[in-house]
Each structure stands twice: as C-alpha cells, then as structure tokens.
Design an enzyme around this catalytic site. Structure first.
Site, PDB file in Angstrom:
ATOM      1  N   ASP A   1       0.857  -1.193   0.000  1.00 47.31           N
ATOM      2  CA  ASP A   1       0.000   0.000   0.000  1.00 47.31           C
ATOM      3  C   ASP A   1       0.890   1.238   0.000  1.00 47.31           C
ATOM      4  O   ASP A   1       2.082   1.175   0.338  1.00 47.31           O
ATOM      5  CB  ASP A   1      -0.907  -0.003   1.236  1.00 47.31           C
ATOM      6  CG  ASP A   1      -1.815   1.222   1.270  1.00 47.31           C
ATOM      7  OD1 ASP A   1      -2.490   1.483   0.263  1.00 47.31           O
ATOM      8  OD2 ASP A   1      -1.843   1.931   2.286  1.00 47.31           O
ATOM      9  N   SER A   2       0.265   2.378  -0.323  1.00 44.94           N
ATOM     10  CA  SER A   2       1.007   3.634  -0.287  1.00 44.94           C
ATOM     11  C   SER A   2       1.398   4.007   1.144  1.00 44.94           C
ATOM     12  O   SER A   2       2.299   4.805   1.345  1.00 44.94           O
ATOM     13  CB  SER A   2       0.144   4.751  -0.868  1.00 44.94           C
ATOM     14  OG  SER A   2      -1.066   4.853  -0.141  1.00 44.94           O
TER      15      SER A   2
ATOM     16  N   CYS B   1      -3.660  -0.929  -2.278  1.00 41.66           N
ATOM     17  CA  CYS B   1      -3.931   0.490  -2.518  1.00 41.66           C
ATOM     18  C   CYS B   1      -4.770   0.642  -3.796  1.00 41.66           C
ATOM     19  O   CYS B   1      -4.372   0.161  -4.871  1.00 41.66           O
ATOM     20  CB  CYS B   1      -2.590   1.200  -2.689  1.00 41.66           C
ATOM     21  SG  CYS B   1      -2.725   2.942  -3.056  1.00 41.66           S
TER      22      CYS B   1
ATOM     23  N   GLU C   1      -7.096   9.123   9.076  1.00 46.46           N
ATOM     24  CA  GLU C   1      -5.799   9.051   9.767  1.00 46.46           C
ATOM     25  C   GLU C   1      -5.858   9.762  11.115  1.00 46.46           C
ATOM     26  O   GLU C   1      -5.115   9.429  12.039  1.00 46.46           O
ATOM     27  CB  GLU C   1      -4.692   9.606   8.871  1.00 46.46           C
ATOM     28  CG  GLU C   1      -4.467   8.664   7.714  1.00 46.46           C
ATOM     29  CD  GLU C   1      -3.293   9.002   6.827  1.00 46.46           C
ATOM     30  OE1 GLU C   1      -2.650  10.036   7.042  1.00 46.46           O
ATOM     31  OE2 GLU C   1      -3.050   8.199   5.903  1.00 46.46           O
TER      32      GLU C   1
ATOM     33  N   CYS D   1     -11.139   3.200  -1.617  1.00 48.37           N
ATOM     34  CA  CYS D   1      -9.917   3.717  -0.996  1.00 48.37           C
ATOM     35  C   CYS D   1      -9.706   2.951   0.305  1.00 48.37           C
ATOM     36  O   CYS D   1     -10.674   2.689   1.038  1.00 48.37           O
ATOM     37  CB  CYS D   1     -10.079   5.217  -0.710  1.00 48.37           C
ATOM     38  SG  CYS D   1      -8.694   5.914   0.216  1.00 48.37           S
TER      39      CYS D   1
ATOM     40  N   HIS E   1      -8.723   3.716   3.149  1.00 49.38           N
ATOM     41  CA  HIS E   1      -9.072   4.347   4.433  1.00 49.38           C
ATOM     42  C   HIS E   1     -10.566   4.375   4.731  1.00 49.38           C
ATOM     43  O   HIS E   1     -10.967   4.494   5.874  1.00 49.38           O
ATOM     44  CB  HIS E   1      -8.585   5.803   4.433  1.00 49.38           C
ATOM     45  CG  HIS E   1      -7.105   5.964   4.472  1.00 49.38           C
ATOM     46  ND1 HIS E   1      -6.264   5.390   3.554  1.00 49.38           N
ATOM     47  CD2 HIS E   1      -6.310   6.655   5.335  1.00 49.38           C
ATOM     48  CE1 HIS E   1      -5.023   5.732   3.833  1.00 49.38           C
ATOM     49  NE2 HIS E   1      -5.017   6.486   4.907  1.00 49.38           N
TER      50      HIS E   1
HETATM   51  N1  DGL Z   1      -4.064   3.930  -0.241  1.00 48.10           N
HETATM   52  C1  DGL Z   1      -4.680   4.960  -1.037  1.00 48.10           C
HETATM   53  C2  DGL Z   1      -5.854   4.367  -1.811  1.00 48.10           C
HETATM   54  O1  DGL Z   1      -6.416   3.341  -1.463  1.00 48.10           O
HETATM   55  C3  DGL Z   1      -5.130   6.149  -0.191  1.00 48.10           C
HETATM   56  C4  DGL Z   1      -3.998   6.965   0.376  1.00 48.10           C
HETATM   57  C5  DGL Z   1      -3.127   7.637  -0.675  1.00 48.10           C
HETATM   58  O2  DGL Z   1      -3.589   8.570  -1.362  1.00 48.10           O
HETATM   59  O3  DGL Z   1      -1.972   7.243  -0.786  1.00 48.10           O
HETATM   60  O4  DGL Z   1      -6.228   4.902  -2.823  1.00 48.10           O
END
Ligand code: DGL
Length: 263
Positions: free
Chosen positions: A12-13, A75, A152, A183, A185
């Site tokens: 993930d990012s 991600c 977050e 997403c 989150h």
């Molecule tokens: N993990 C990213 C997503 O699911 C969200 C956070 C980011 O923008 O890096 O799109």
C-alpha cells in the site's frame, strides 16, 4: 519452502492497506503476510500516473525479496495506475483491489457510486472494470480527498467527518443505493458514512479482495499448511510513532515489530 507455505505480499502507499490485511487475516488466519507500506512517499492519491506506476514497480521489487506466492496491491490508487505494469514485471501473480470491487458492484441492481482518491477517480478504472462486466451500468464517481486525513486522524464517528462526507456524498444522485469504498481508508469511516447516507450498501474493496485471494489459494496457489496463526511482518519506508498508532486502529490489532526498508 513449498509455494503454498510462502508469504502473501501486501503493498500500500502507507498504512491504509492494513484495512485489507485485517480482512485477509479474518478470512485467512493461517496465512503469512508481509506488508509493505510506502509511508515515506504517501499519499499516492494526488500524484500522476507515471509516478504512481514507478512507485508500484519499486514496491513490487522490494516484496520479491520475501519470495511471495502472491502480491496483493491493497492500494486503490496503485491498483488503478500501476497494477498492469507490476503484473507484467512480477514473477508471481499480482492482484489489485479494483477488479474484486468492480465484480461486486456489477452484481447489484441499479446505479452504483464509486468514491476514491483524485487519482483513482480520474483514472476511471472502476468505471472500466464495471462496464467490462455490465456495459449499461450507471456509475457515478466522486473523488473524496479529505476523507483520507480524517481517517488518519481517527475521526471515524465524528460530526466534522459527517459534514465533509455529506458534502461529497450529496454529489451522488439520490437513486444510488450502492457505493464502492474505493480507498483503503474509507471502511474505517463507516460510522459517519452510515449516518450521512443511511440504507446504503457499501462495497468494501478490502473485504471482496480477501474473498478473491481465498479463491486463488483454493485454486492452484494453495493454503499455508502450518496450523498456527500466520505471522504478520510489517515493513515501512518511513516510521514514526504516530504511524504506529494509526496503523493499529486500521489493523485492529497490535502492529508488533516494524522494520524500516531503505528506498
Ligand atoms: N491507499 C490509497 C488508496 O487506497 C489512499 C492513500 C493515498 O492517497 O496514498 O487509494
């Protein structure tokens, strides 16, 4: 080590992908998981296609050191912009979160909504994946960039999150009764999202991805044969105490030891 006993690499990012790990560990508690979060370079959701693709390839290369049997791109943004390149480059199978989410969305009746980062929504990847299955499907997408920092912050059930979610979700026509949480989150914000748009069916792309990983393991990849709970190894490209706190909320369990990976 046999292929079945190897780890599942999850990328993930940042730490949002721990919601996907949570779903994977609930469904497949015996599997070993190696999680790689690119916390030094997040967010990906505001970056360009080329950069996200390059980062995704680098993350895939790092995960190869752990000889995974499968890589899950948790991600949504990286799945939208980097999955195809990583699938071509990787020696092991790679799955993203968009195809499973789209599969679930294509099966519901009526119009669907998709919410995600700016980069995910502008890629139209969910639209394409849903239309491949259901060409006539009405899809309404809204980028909700402010929801990531709210998650977050831990404001999962909060009047400020309600107000911001309302501002975004009111852009979706009233007849949209199913919305893809596109997403990592967003599943954490369900208390506020439910209040903002009651009687909505939310598609959690992490949950449906865990089901599709289960199907792949059931197929030719194989389940880990050791009966003990599978180990979880956490690798981050940058680590701070705050990340640990947020990560534990997303994962729903203690993070344990976090290893730093040099880029
Ligand atoms: N993990 C990213 C997503 O699911 C969200 C956070 C980011 O923008 O890096 O799109």
């Amino acid at each position: 080590m046999t292929r079945a006993n190897r780890t599942i690499g999850v990328f993930d990012s940042g730490i949002g992908g721990l919601t996907v790990v949570r779903a994977l560990r609930q469904l497949l508690p015996g599997e070993s998981i190696t999680y790689l979060g690119d916390t030094a370079r997040l967010p990906y959701g505001t970056k360009s296609h080329r950069t996200i693709e390059r980062y995704t390839l680098q993350m895939g290369e790092i995960l190869q050191r752990y000889e995974p049997k499968l890589i899950v791109v948790a991600c949504n943004t990286a799945s939208a912009h980097g999955l195809a390149a990583l699938q071509t480059a990787s020696p092991c199978p790679v799955v993203g979160v968009i195809e499973p989410g789209a599969e679930a969305a294509a099966q519901v009746k009526g119009a669907v909504g998709v919410i995600g980062t700016l980069a995910t929504v502008s890629s139209a990847s969910y639209d394409d994946a849903i239309h491949r299955r259901e060409p006539g499907k009405q899809i309404h997408s809204v980028a909700c960039p402010l929801l990531v920092p709210l998650a977050e912050e831990g404001w999962f059930d909060d009047p400020i999150t309600d107000a911001i979610a309302r501002r975004y979700l009111n852009q979706l026509p009233f007849e949209v009764k199913t919305i893809v949480l596109g997403c990592t989150h967003y599943p954490t914000l369900r208390p506020s999202l439910d209040r903002t748009r009651p009687n909505t069916q939310w598609i959690d792309s992490g949950e449906v991805t865990a089901q599709s990983v289960d199907n792949l393991l059931k197929g030719n990849l194989g389940y880990r044969t050791e009966s003990a709970r599978g180990p979880l190894r956490i690798l981050l490209t940058d680590a701070s105490n705050r990340l640990r706190e947020v990560g534990e909320r997303f994962l729903g369990e203690a993070l344990g030891n976090v290893e730093l990976v040099e880029l």
